[in-house]
Design a protein around this motif. Structure first.
Motif, mmCIF file in Angstrom:
data_model
loop_
_atom_site.group_PDB
_atom_site.id
_atom_site.type_symbol
_atom_site.label_atom_id
_atom_site.label_comp_id
_atom_site.label_asym_id
_atom_site.label_seq_id
_atom_site.Cartn_x
_atom_site.Cartn_y
_atom_site.Cartn_z
ATOM 1 N N ARG A 153 0.829 -1.206 0.000
ATOM 2 C CA ARG A 153 0.000 0.000 0.000
ATOM 3 C C ARG A 153 0.864 1.258 0.000
ATOM 4 N NH1 ARG A 153 -3.697 -1.655 5.028
ATOM 5 N NH2 ARG A 153 -4.403 -3.649 4.190
ATOM 6 N N PRO A 154 0.363 2.337 -0.614
ATOM 7 C CA PRO A 154 1.134 3.592 -0.591
ATOM 8 C C PRO A 154 1.213 4.161 0.828
ATOM 9 C CG PRO A 154 -0.986 3.915 -1.661
ATOM 10 C CD PRO A 154 -0.864 2.463 -1.378
ATOM 11 N N ARG A 155 2.336 4.773 1.145
ATOM 12 C CA ARG A 155 2.545 5.402 2.449
ATOM 13 C C ARG A 155 2.353 6.900 2.274
ATOM 14 N NH1 ARG A 155 5.221 1.440 5.980
ATOM 15 N NH2 ARG A 155 4.798 -0.440 4.787
ATOM 16 N N TRP A 156 1.616 7.507 3.184
ATOM 17 C CA TRP A 156 1.261 8.914 3.072
ATOM 18 C C TRP A 156 1.857 9.729 4.210
ATOM 19 C CZ3 TRP A 156 -0.756 9.733 -1.488
ATOM 20 C CH2 TRP A 156 -1.528 8.750 -2.092
ATOM 21 N N ARG A 157 2.065 10.992 3.946
ATOM 22 C CA ARG A 157 2.408 11.978 4.967
ATOM 23 C C ARG A 157 1.398 13.108 4.826
ATOM 24 N NH1 ARG A 157 4.259 8.317 6.779
ATOM 25 N NH2 ARG A 157 6.410 7.852 7.286
ATOM 26 N N TYR A 158 1.137 13.784 5.926
ATOM 27 C CA TYR A 158 0.116 14.831 5.969
ATOM 28 C C TYR A 158 0.768 16.143 6.395
ATOM 29 C CZ TYR A 158 -2.782 10.755 5.614
ATOM 30 O OH TYR A 158 -3.345 9.579 5.172
ATOM 31 N N LEU A 159 0.625 17.169 5.547
ATOM 32 C CA LEU A 159 1.192 18.482 5.822
ATOM 33 C C LEU A 159 0.121 19.371 6.435
ATOM 34 C CD1 LEU A 159 2.868 17.278 3.342
ATOM 35 C CD2 LEU A 159 3.485 19.630 2.893
ATOM 36 N N ALA A 160 0.431 19.982 7.558
ATOM 37 C CA ALA A 160 -0.468 20.948 8.190
ATOM 38 C C ALA A 160 -0.131 22.319 7.617
ATOM 39 C CB ALA A 160 -0.270 20.943 9.701
ATOM 40 N N VAL A 161 -1.097 22.945 6.955
ATOM 41 C CA VAL A 161 -0.873 24.213 6.276
ATOM 42 C C VAL A 161 -1.760 25.294 6.899
ATOM 43 C CG1 VAL A 161 -0.956 25.424 4.056
ATOM 44 C CG2 VAL A 161 -0.348 23.004 4.128
ATOM 45 N N ALA A 162 -1.143 26.390 7.325
ATOM 46 C CA ALA A 162 -1.886 27.543 7.835
ATOM 47 C C ALA A 162 -2.146 28.493 6.675
ATOM 48 C CB ALA A 162 -1.094 28.256 8.919
ATOM 49 N N ILE A 163 -3.364 29.031 6.610
ATOM 50 C CA ILE A 163 -3.773 29.914 5.525
ATOM 51 C C ILE A 163 -4.134 31.269 6.118
ATOM 52 C CG2 ILE A 163 -5.435 30.280 3.655
ATOM 53 C CD1 ILE A 163 -5.950 27.194 3.829
ATOM 54 N N GLU A 164 -3.623 32.326 5.502
ATOM 55 C CA GLU A 164 -3.984 33.678 5.931
ATOM 56 C C GLU A 164 -4.222 34.531 4.693
ATOM 57 O OE1 GLU A 164 -2.233 37.175 8.782
ATOM 58 O OE2 GLU A 164 -1.648 35.106 9.145
ATOM 59 N N ALA A 165 -5.334 35.256 4.707
ATOM 60 C CA ALA A 165 -5.704 36.116 3.582
ATOM 61 C C ALA A 165 -6.463 37.320 4.128
ATOM 62 C CB ALA A 165 -6.554 35.341 2.584
ATOM 63 N N ALA A 166 -6.906 38.177 3.233
ATOM 64 C CA ALA A 166 -7.715 39.328 3.639
ATOM 65 C C ALA A 166 -9.029 38.824 4.241
ATOM 66 C CB ALA A 166 -7.992 40.226 2.445
ATOM 67 N N PRO A 167 -9.579 39.538 5.210
ATOM 68 C CA PRO A 167 -10.814 39.075 5.857
ATOM 69 C C PRO A 167 -11.994 38.906 4.903
ATOM 70 C CG PRO A 167 -9.800 40.806 7.151
ATOM 71 C CD PRO A 167 -9.035 40.724 5.870
ATOM 72 N N ASP A 168 -12.008 39.633 3.796
ATOM 73 C CA ASP A 168 -13.132 39.506 2.872
ATOM 74 C C ASP A 168 -12.855 38.526 1.724
ATOM 75 O OD1 ASP A 168 -11.225 41.036 1.628
ATOM 76 O OD2 ASP A 168 -12.638 42.468 0.766
ATOM 77 N N ALA A 169 -11.725 37.829 1.762
ATOM 78 C CA ALA A 169 -11.390 36.869 0.709
ATOM 79 C C ALA A 169 -12.298 35.648 0.805
ATOM 80 C CB ALA A 169 -9.934 36.438 0.828
ATOM 81 N N ASP A 170 -12.746 35.177 -0.352
ATOM 82 C CA ASP A 170 -13.625 34.014 -0.419
ATOM 83 C C ASP A 170 -12.824 32.846 -0.985
ATOM 84 O OD1 ASP A 170 -15.875 32.436 -0.303
ATOM 85 O OD2 ASP A 170 -16.610 33.078 -2.259
ATOM 86 N N ILE A 171 -12.353 31.976 -0.103
ATOM 87 C CA ILE A 171 -11.519 30.846 -0.491
ATOM 88 C C ILE A 171 -12.227 29.569 -0.074
ATOM 89 C CG2 ILE A 171 -9.299 29.718 -0.127
ATOM 90 C CD1 ILE A 171 -8.156 32.511 0.448
ATOM 91 N N ASP A 172 -12.276 28.594 -0.993
ATOM 92 C CA ASP A 172 -12.894 27.319 -0.659
ATOM 93 C C ASP A 172 -11.932 26.179 -0.973
ATOM 94 O OD1 ASP A 172 -12.967 27.350 -3.403
ATOM 95 O OD2 ASP A 172 -15.081 26.854 -3.579
ATOM 96 N N ARG A 173 -12.332 24.987 -0.589
ATOM 97 C CA ARG A 173 -11.489 23.813 -0.743
ATOM 98 C C ARG A 173 -11.142 23.546 -2.213
ATOM 99 N NH1 ARG A 173 -12.123 18.084 2.116
ATOM 100 N NH2 ARG A 173 -10.706 16.918 0.803
ATOM 101 N N GLY A 174 -12.123 23.663 -3.098
ATOM 102 C CA GLY A 174 -11.884 23.407 -4.515
ATOM 103 C C GLY A 174 -10.870 24.367 -5.115
ATOM 104 N N GLY A 175 -10.977 25.633 -4.764
ATOM 105 C CA GLY A 175 -10.017 26.615 -5.257
ATOM 106 C C GLY A 175 -8.621 26.358 -4.730
ATOM 107 N N PHE A 176 -8.535 25.961 -3.461
ATOM 108 C CA PHE A 176 -7.225 25.649 -2.876
ATOM 109 C C PHE A 176 -6.632 24.416 -3.558
ATOM 110 C CE2 PHE A 176 -4.451 23.809 0.414
ATOM 111 C CZ PHE A 176 -3.619 24.895 0.620
ATOM 112 N N GLN A 177 -7.450 23.398 -3.837
ATOM 113 C CA GLN A 177 -6.966 22.198 -4.520
ATOM 114 C C GLN A 177 -6.458 22.531 -5.920
ATOM 115 O OE1 GLN A 177 -7.074 18.499 -3.490
ATOM 116 N NE2 GLN A 177 -5.475 18.939 -4.956
#
Length: 159
Positions: free
Chosen positions: A9-33
């Motif tokens: 089976r493939p072995r995975w690692r998980y990166l913890a990523v902090a996100i910071e943007a302007a308070p009115d920014a509209d960011i979703d999971r699909g856009g980040f992907q």
């Protein structure tokens, strides 16, 4: 269909990523992907991007701050960190990303690097450019609302 044996089976690692943007920014999971795949493709090429197999595994974002968990193959964590570092915009919104850490399981990633580590934000009124203006404060930084949009300032810039 039978499962693969554990040693195949493939072995995975998980990166913890902090996100910071302007308070009115509209960011979703699909856009980040999409931004992650685009950055990996440009930096690593098609073959390298396929080897890293970057996937957004978890995503939370609200009021200018957020967190994401990015899954990558175990041998490709350096390439994954480099691809995340190449992201400067998500859905045409400027963002700042920081890889807080890498872990072998999702649970360890959340417990060690994510949950509750986002800065507390409060709404406030600050003196800036000879006027009182609404602002969102996070630790020692404030996002000040101007007619043209938000501007970031430190405590030395406002009173």
């Amino acid at each position: 269909m039978k499962h693969l044996p554990k040693h195949i089976r493939p072995r995975w690692r998980y990166l913890a990523v902090a996100i910071e943007a302007a308070p009115d920014a509209d960011i979703d999971r699909g856009g980040f992907q999409r931004a992650l795949w685009y950055a990996a493709g440009n930096l690593l090429g098609d073959a390298g991007s396929a080897d890293a197999d970057l996937t957004v595994f978890g995503f939370e974002y609200a009021d200018g701050v957020g967190e994401a968990i990015v899954r990558a193959r175990r041998e490709e964590t350096d390439a994954a960190r480099a691809a995340v570092a190449c992201i400067d915009r998500v859905d045409d919104q400027p963002v700042g990303l920081v890889v807080r850490g890498v872990s072998g399981t999702v649970r360890a990633c959340e417990e060690s690097y994510l949950r509750g580590r986002s800065p507390n934000s409060t709404e406030d009124s600050v003196a800036f450019a000879d006027d009182q203006r609404p602002a969102i404060r996070r630790d020692d930084v404030a996002e000040i609302s101007l007619p043209e949009g938000f501007v970031a300032a430190t405590e030395l810039d406002f009173h």
